[in-house]
Motif scaffolding. Sequence first.
Motif, PDB file in Angstrom:
ATOM      1  N   ALA A  16      21.466 -53.149 -23.642  1.00  0.00           N
ATOM      2  CA  ALA A  16      22.121 -53.172 -22.659  1.00  0.00           C
ATOM      3  C   ALA A  16      21.697 -53.279 -21.063  1.00  0.00           C
ATOM      4  CB  ALA A  16      22.016 -51.236 -22.821  1.00  0.00           C
ATOM      5  N   LEU A  17      20.054 -53.622 -20.619  1.00  0.00           N
ATOM      6  CA  LEU A  17      19.779 -54.073 -19.487  1.00  0.00           C
ATOM      7  C   LEU A  17      19.521 -55.499 -19.359  1.00  0.00           C
ATOM      8  CD1 LEU A  17      18.602 -50.393 -18.316  1.00  0.00           C
ATOM      9  CD2 LEU A  17      20.498 -51.105 -17.989  1.00  0.00           C
ATOM     10  N   VAL A  18      18.587 -55.563 -19.840  1.00  0.00           N
ATOM     11  CA  VAL A  18      17.946 -56.242 -19.920  1.00  0.00           C
ATOM     12  C   VAL A  18      18.849 -57.863 -19.972  1.00  0.00           C
ATOM     13  CG1 VAL A  18      15.970 -58.267 -20.553  1.00  0.00           C
ATOM     14  CG2 VAL A  18      16.204 -55.660 -20.189  1.00  0.00           C
ATOM     15  N   ASN A  19      19.189 -57.775 -21.763  1.00  0.00           N
ATOM     16  CA  ASN A  19      20.391 -58.662 -22.300  1.00  0.00           C
ATOM     17  C   ASN A  19      21.475 -59.027 -21.894  1.00  0.00           C
ATOM     18  OD1 ASN A  19      18.043 -60.681 -22.620  1.00  0.00           O
ATOM     19  ND2 ASN A  19      17.315 -59.432 -24.426  1.00  0.00           N
ATOM     20  N   ASN A  20      22.203 -57.749 -20.776  1.00  0.00           N
ATOM     21  CA  ASN A  20      23.250 -57.352 -20.856  1.00  0.00           C
ATOM     22  C   ASN A  20      24.260 -58.619 -21.029  1.00  0.00           C
ATOM     23  OD1 ASN A  20      25.083 -56.319 -19.067  1.00  0.00           O
ATOM     24  ND2 ASN A  20      24.612 -54.971 -18.584  1.00  0.00           N
ATOM     25  N   VAL A  21      25.334 -58.381 -21.486  1.00  0.00           N
ATOM     26  CA  VAL A  21      26.084 -59.017 -22.105  1.00  0.00           C
ATOM     27  C   VAL A  21      26.793 -59.749 -21.079  1.00  0.00           C
ATOM     28  CG1 VAL A  21      26.750 -58.853 -24.664  1.00  0.00           C
ATOM     29  CG2 VAL A  21      27.828 -57.152 -22.863  1.00  0.00           C
ATOM     30  N   VAL A  22      27.226 -58.918 -19.888  1.00  0.00           N
ATOM     31  CA  VAL A  22      28.412 -59.199 -18.887  1.00  0.00           C
ATOM     32  C   VAL A  22      27.198 -59.812 -17.935  1.00  0.00           C
ATOM     33  CG1 VAL A  22      30.141 -58.806 -17.531  1.00  0.00           C
ATOM     34  CG2 VAL A  22      29.698 -57.750 -19.339  1.00  0.00           C
ATOM     35  N   LEU A  23      26.515 -59.940 -17.313  1.00  0.00           N
ATOM     36  CA  LEU A  23      25.914 -59.712 -16.128  1.00  0.00           C
ATOM     37  C   LEU A  23      24.404 -60.906 -16.780  1.00  0.00           C
ATOM     38  CD1 LEU A  23      26.278 -56.848 -14.064  1.00  0.00           C
ATOM     39  CD2 LEU A  23      27.329 -59.389 -13.847  1.00  0.00           C
ATOM     40  N   VAL A  24      23.636 -60.831 -18.047  1.00  0.00           N
ATOM     41  CA  VAL A  24      22.866 -62.186 -18.362  1.00  0.00           C
ATOM     42  C   VAL A  24      23.281 -63.230 -19.793  1.00  0.00           C
ATOM     43  CG1 VAL A  24      20.965 -62.368 -19.025  1.00  0.00           C
ATOM     44  CG2 VAL A  24      21.071 -59.751 -17.587  1.00  0.00           C
ATOM     45  N   LYS A  25      24.466 -62.627 -20.296  1.00  0.00           N
ATOM     46  CA  LYS A  25      24.509 -63.485 -21.662  1.00  0.00           C
ATOM     47  C   LYS A  25      26.612 -63.887 -21.040  1.00  0.00           C
ATOM     48  CE  LYS A  25      22.264 -62.730 -25.011  1.00  0.00           C
ATOM     49  NZ  LYS A  25      22.091 -60.857 -26.013  1.00  0.00           N
ATOM     50  N   LEU A  35      32.135 -50.908 -34.489  1.00  0.00           N
ATOM     51  CA  LEU A  35      33.043 -51.062 -35.492  1.00  0.00           C
ATOM     52  C   LEU A  35      32.499 -52.561 -35.919  1.00  0.00           C
ATOM     53  CD1 LEU A  35      35.018 -49.149 -36.521  1.00  0.00           C
ATOM     54  CD2 LEU A  35      36.163 -49.900 -36.252  1.00  0.00           C
ATOM     55  N   ALA A  36      32.861 -53.580 -35.135  1.00  0.00           N
ATOM     56  CA  ALA A  36      33.368 -55.082 -36.080  1.00  0.00           C
ATOM     57  C   ALA A  36      31.973 -55.061 -35.762  1.00  0.00           C
ATOM     58  CB  ALA A  36      33.461 -55.727 -34.107  1.00  0.00           C
ATOM     59  N   SER A  37      30.792 -55.347 -34.283  1.00  0.00           N
ATOM     60  CA  SER A  37      29.359 -55.406 -35.808  1.00  0.00           C
ATOM     61  C   SER A  37      28.695 -54.825 -37.016  1.00  0.00           C
ATOM     62  CB  SER A  37      28.104 -54.652 -34.507  1.00  0.00           C
ATOM     63  OG  SER A  37      28.090 -55.622 -33.671  1.00  0.00           O
ATOM     64  N   ALA A  38      29.437 -54.060 -37.422  1.00  0.00           N
ATOM     65  CA  ALA A  38      28.713 -52.933 -38.754  1.00  0.00           C
ATOM     66  C   ALA A  38      29.749 -53.572 -40.223  1.00  0.00           C
ATOM     67  CB  ALA A  38      28.949 -51.666 -38.638  1.00  0.00           C
ATOM     68  N   ALA A  74      32.614 -61.320 -26.528  1.00  0.00           N
ATOM     69  CA  ALA A  74      31.431 -60.213 -25.979  1.00  0.00           C
ATOM     70  C   ALA A  74      31.222 -59.952 -27.979  1.00  0.00           C
ATOM     71  CB  ALA A  74      31.227 -59.044 -25.077  1.00  0.00           C
ATOM     72  N   VAL A  75      32.314 -59.505 -28.220  1.00  0.00           N
ATOM     73  CA  VAL A  75      32.720 -58.805 -29.554  1.00  0.00           C
ATOM     74  C   VAL A  75      32.623 -59.626 -30.092  1.00  0.00           C
ATOM     75  CG1 VAL A  75      34.042 -57.112 -31.101  1.00  0.00           C
ATOM     76  CG2 VAL A  75      34.486 -57.338 -28.987  1.00  0.00           C
ATOM     77  N   LEU A  76      32.796 -60.887 -30.587  1.00  0.00           N
ATOM     78  CA  LEU A  76      32.308 -62.424 -30.837  1.00  0.00           C
ATOM     79  C   LEU A  76      31.131 -62.642 -31.248  1.00  0.00           C
ATOM     80  CD1 LEU A  76      34.075 -63.580 -33.451  1.00  0.00           C
ATOM     81  CD2 LEU A  76      34.248 -65.307 -31.975  1.00  0.00           C
ATOM     82  N   GLY A  77      30.786 -62.615 -29.458  1.00  0.00           N
ATOM     83  CA  GLY A  77      29.389 -63.124 -29.518  1.00  0.00           C
ATOM     84  C   GLY A  77      28.818 -62.461 -30.628  1.00  0.00           C
ATOM     85  N   VAL A  78      28.551 -60.804 -30.006  1.00  0.00           N
ATOM     86  CA  VAL A  78      28.010 -59.968 -30.580  1.00  0.00           C
ATOM     87  C   VAL A  78      27.541 -60.690 -32.510  1.00  0.00           C
ATOM     88  CG1 VAL A  78      26.713 -57.557 -31.393  1.00  0.00           C
ATOM     89  CG2 VAL A  78      27.719 -58.072 -28.426  1.00  0.00           C
TER      90      VAL A  78
END
Lengths: 509, 175, 193, 351
Positions: free
Chosen positions: C12-21, C51-54, C115-119
């Motif tokens: 959530a913080l260190v590798n934040n999807v939006v601001l870091v990735k 849901l998509a991750s699972a 982000a969804v596909l990326g994760v």
Amino acid sequence: MGFRDLIADFKLQWGVHPDGHKSLTSERPIESMPLPERLVLPLAQHIGAPARPVVAPGERVLRGQRLAEPVGMVSSAVHAPTSGRIADIGDYPVPHPSGLAAAALVLLPDGLDEPVAFEPCEDPHSLEADEIARRVAAGGVVGLGGATFPAAVKLGLGKRNPVHTLLLNGGECEPYLSCDDRTMRERPQAVVDGARLMARALGAQAVVIGIERNKPAAIAAVQLAASGHPEVSVRALPVRYPMGSEKQLVAYLTGVEVPAGGLSAEVGVVVHNVGTAAEVSRVLRTGEPLTHRALTVSGAAISRPANLRVAIGTSVADIIAHCGGVRRDVARYVMGGPMMGMLLPGTDVPVVKGSSGVLSLTSEEAGGGSASACIRCARCAGVCPIGLQPFEMAARIRAGRAEAAVDLGLKDCIGCGSCAYTCPAKIPLSHYFSYAKGSLAAAERSRLKNESIKKLTAARSERLAREAREKAEAAARRKAEREAAKRRAAEAAAGEAAEERREVPQVSA
Amino acid sequence: MLIAVTSLTLIATCLGLILGIAARRFHVEPPELVSELEAMLPGSQCGQCGFPGCNGAAEALADGLAPVTLCPPGGPALALALADKLGVQVELGAMGEREPTIAAVREDICIGCTKCFKECPTDAIHGAMKQMHSVMKEACTGCGKCAEICPTEAVTLVPVAATLGNWRWREPAFA
Amino acid sequence: MSEVLILLLSTALVNNVVLVKFLGLCPFLGVSRKLDAAIGMGLATTFVLTLASAASWMLEQWLLEPFGLGYLRIVSFILVIAAAVQFVELAMRKFSPELHQVLGIYLPLITTNCAVLGVALLNVQQGSDFLHALLYGLGSAAGFTLVMAMFAGVRERLELAAVPASFSGAPIALITAGLLSLAFMGFSGLRLD
Amino acid sequence: MTTPVHAPHAHDGGSVGRVMRLVMLALLPVTLWGFYLFGWPAIWLWLITVGSAMLFELVCLRVSGRGGPTILRDGSAALAGWLLALTLPPWSPWWIAVIGSFVAICIAKHAYGGLGQNPFNPAMVARVALLISFPLEMTQWVAPAPLFSGTGPDAIEALERLLFSSPIPDALTSATLLGHVKTEASRGVDLLASVPSFGAAAADGIGRHAGSIGETGSWLILAGGLFLISRRVIGWHVPVAVLAGLCVPAMLAHGLDPAHHLSARHHLFAGAAMLGAFFIATDLVTSPATVTGRLLYGLAIGFLSWVIRSFAGFPEGFAFAVLLMNACVPIIDRFTRPRIYGHGATDGRAA
């Protein structure tokens, strides 16, 4: 100052402490000002519908005679402060920030001061509640603190909601003003008497008179006057503005808040001004209507600050002349107190029932200066007695989103001006809120108009459709008739022709 | 190849089935946007928006072809309401604080031709043939149709007179 | 337990999807004008992402890998994501029409929210087990929602600010996003062991 | 007819300029102490930072057509430059100061519309941007070389050094306590060994150790902050909350594991905590407007800076914590709005 007061004071977070300037006038007794040469009596000196004149231009009237009668439920009568001739009924400048003129009676005093026959009442405390309210209404009494709500209407509130306490507002938290202070010191008996009469009219069991601690003489005087009446108590109020606002007074003295958008009577409390109480006592005992009032003339620019008892309708210019004129450049003439009073467009306006003061302020006193950007210091939020966030509201209004300001409580704003007083960026916050309230009211008016227009349009299109239908029907009828006639004519012609053929040989066409 | 095709088909079928069931279970009737919008408009069919009547305007609004500020008689209040309804941003600046106007008939030029009150969408003008016409202030939207049609230019639009009742504070000037 | 917490915090913080990735910038910039909409979008994305991750993990483990169908990964993941989005949209229209109206056209955008596909793809890349995949999705989504809410709050205030004409709109939004990213760099190198 | 002026017709006499001037007055003692400690380079750096900040402010105001030099009198640009100067390594080259001022004034402030509109603290944006862009220059600390002691360069020498960015002689370089323990920890040396090796001056609050001016003279900063509170320029809520948010977790962690966690005293006096608590986090524009909000905001800043100092890659996390919480201010404000009179719990109708 008891322990309970200490706690209550500590819990008060809101408010400002403006420089009082009270010493300019607080030791000057109320003096009667001589009648001027002309009185202008606006028909709308109260909240509600303007009164309707019952005299004609040219008519001679006597002191105390009713000149205009109330119209509708919330309205108030206007009486002649002296005898004289009605010179005109027309539009004259009135105390209003717009500087617009409004309907008023012009009375030229004849100097005789001949009264009508008044009906004094020896023992008003024996009157029925309704009768008290009726006589207060007949006397044209309105709230003298500045709100000018017809006093009798407020006395009728006891009918709809059980009222247990009458609060008397002797806060006079506006700077400069001291006329209430003087009234309490000079006529404490009248204040207490009027309060007891109003409590009787309301059916209230208790009277609490709240007076700010910076008026010890008034507290002592009223306490002495109230000593024989166990139902009347005097409470000292902390000195801060706007302690004298109805909502703040109710919350401080009773611990209950007036519900948003509601009346204090809904929580069993009615608030009246001390000056109103003194007038109610006088009106009931002497039978004379409200035609004069006490007001404070002050400000650094006035030569002789004073407390005056003036005839309603006296012009501000006459009052200033009576007080020796101005001795310095006047930046603003203000009617009422500096925090909520209105800037007068000129001095050619009359004093009305709600005028508690006439101030001649120099530019140093009036403050002001150009506004700069908001630095979000939130001082305005800290001083707001209602708990609003003025800077957030103003930002939304500035962005043209008054609706968003309503979500933040714009409609709860009492317009006390504490926020603008304390704003280091000198943003005219109160002005923004008045502007937004005005826009919303205008939008509401236009919405109502749109709705009525929609009905009109629907009626019109229905009418047009009906007319078209009728026309079509009429046309069809006429056509049918025409055709029937044609047919008949043709048949007749055919018949005739047949006959003629028999009689006369055919002539070629 | 076969596995790929089969598996993809299988996935798609399963998901489609789930969605189909969901669509049926969560079905909602779409609201009649046009009629709702039309109900919000003044309905005087004055045509100042440039569309044929309020219904036309409502359709254009629903299709996003017209700005929410299209209706001068409705004023900023209506524009805001429409923007809220349509979920769009509103630029009231374009609309401006239009000074409200109403029609006024000049007695000396009016010839009593009755053209204006036949044209008036709200029946705000009263009068009869060869007689002076007068305007009902409460009903006039200031649409200006009467002024357009008047053969003698006796009908003009004038600003609504300021009174204590309709006066309000102007927006403060800001540095 | 602490491992779960660390994983959630770090995603959530260190590798934040939006601001870091820098994933999922489209909804980040598109649906952040109003705080309510942004939070709604964040929650919808959270649902879809988890849901998509699972679902994609199951797909990967039970179908794509056993049958050597790795080349179908992106296609089939998108299929799953699209279906999940459709499902959320249907449910939202039924249960929260206001939110549906606010999110409007942006809702289907979750489909193409990288982000969804990326994760989902990162999960495969990292060879996570099911729990980790799920937590990774949840943590990323929480980070996404957090920055959406922060960013939308700031942008709501900017609506009222006297932003110069040449900066107003997208430019100032991007500057703000940049400064926010700057702030999140403070978490870089965060180690909770 | 005159244009109507709305009430109130009175004002308490405060102004934005007065607020800024009082803050500057409160900063003066620690600044002078810093000048003494770090000598002429620090003085030149301060002048360049403040000067360039005012210059950029002037340019931005001119470009956006919002008046000329008179508006500089509100002092906000000078104050932003001043605060930035207090957070830079005292012997930084001139271009660090100028770039920092540019970021603070032009990007963090005027791109948003100027005074009062910026969501992020300009000085902290500039510091973080510099730290990330020029990590080497921004961690070049020097040991104190007091004026008149002969250890530091004189005025001319210092100016030359500043303008030509000559390297700092190795003899003078030093590290801050927070930087020192971080480096040592990465080499596997725990605090029990690394803290004593730094020296006793680290946490006496007088500041005879390396660091920015704002990291030294903590007692003077505290005094300035108390002065501001007494003059009601700032409230007590944010500083108290920041210090509590920093000290409480620090004390707990230090009590549990002194080998890996610094004591609260070190956290308070060794870094920018004091300056941050009283002068940075209290920035009116970028902090919440409600009492509850300010407490929350302060606690979170304190806690986050402790987290970043203790666990993340950077030795000092205060600037990051401030920026992170700046971004949360609108949300905090929105959810901590005060109850409006007559609404809610004590509603008369409900009673």
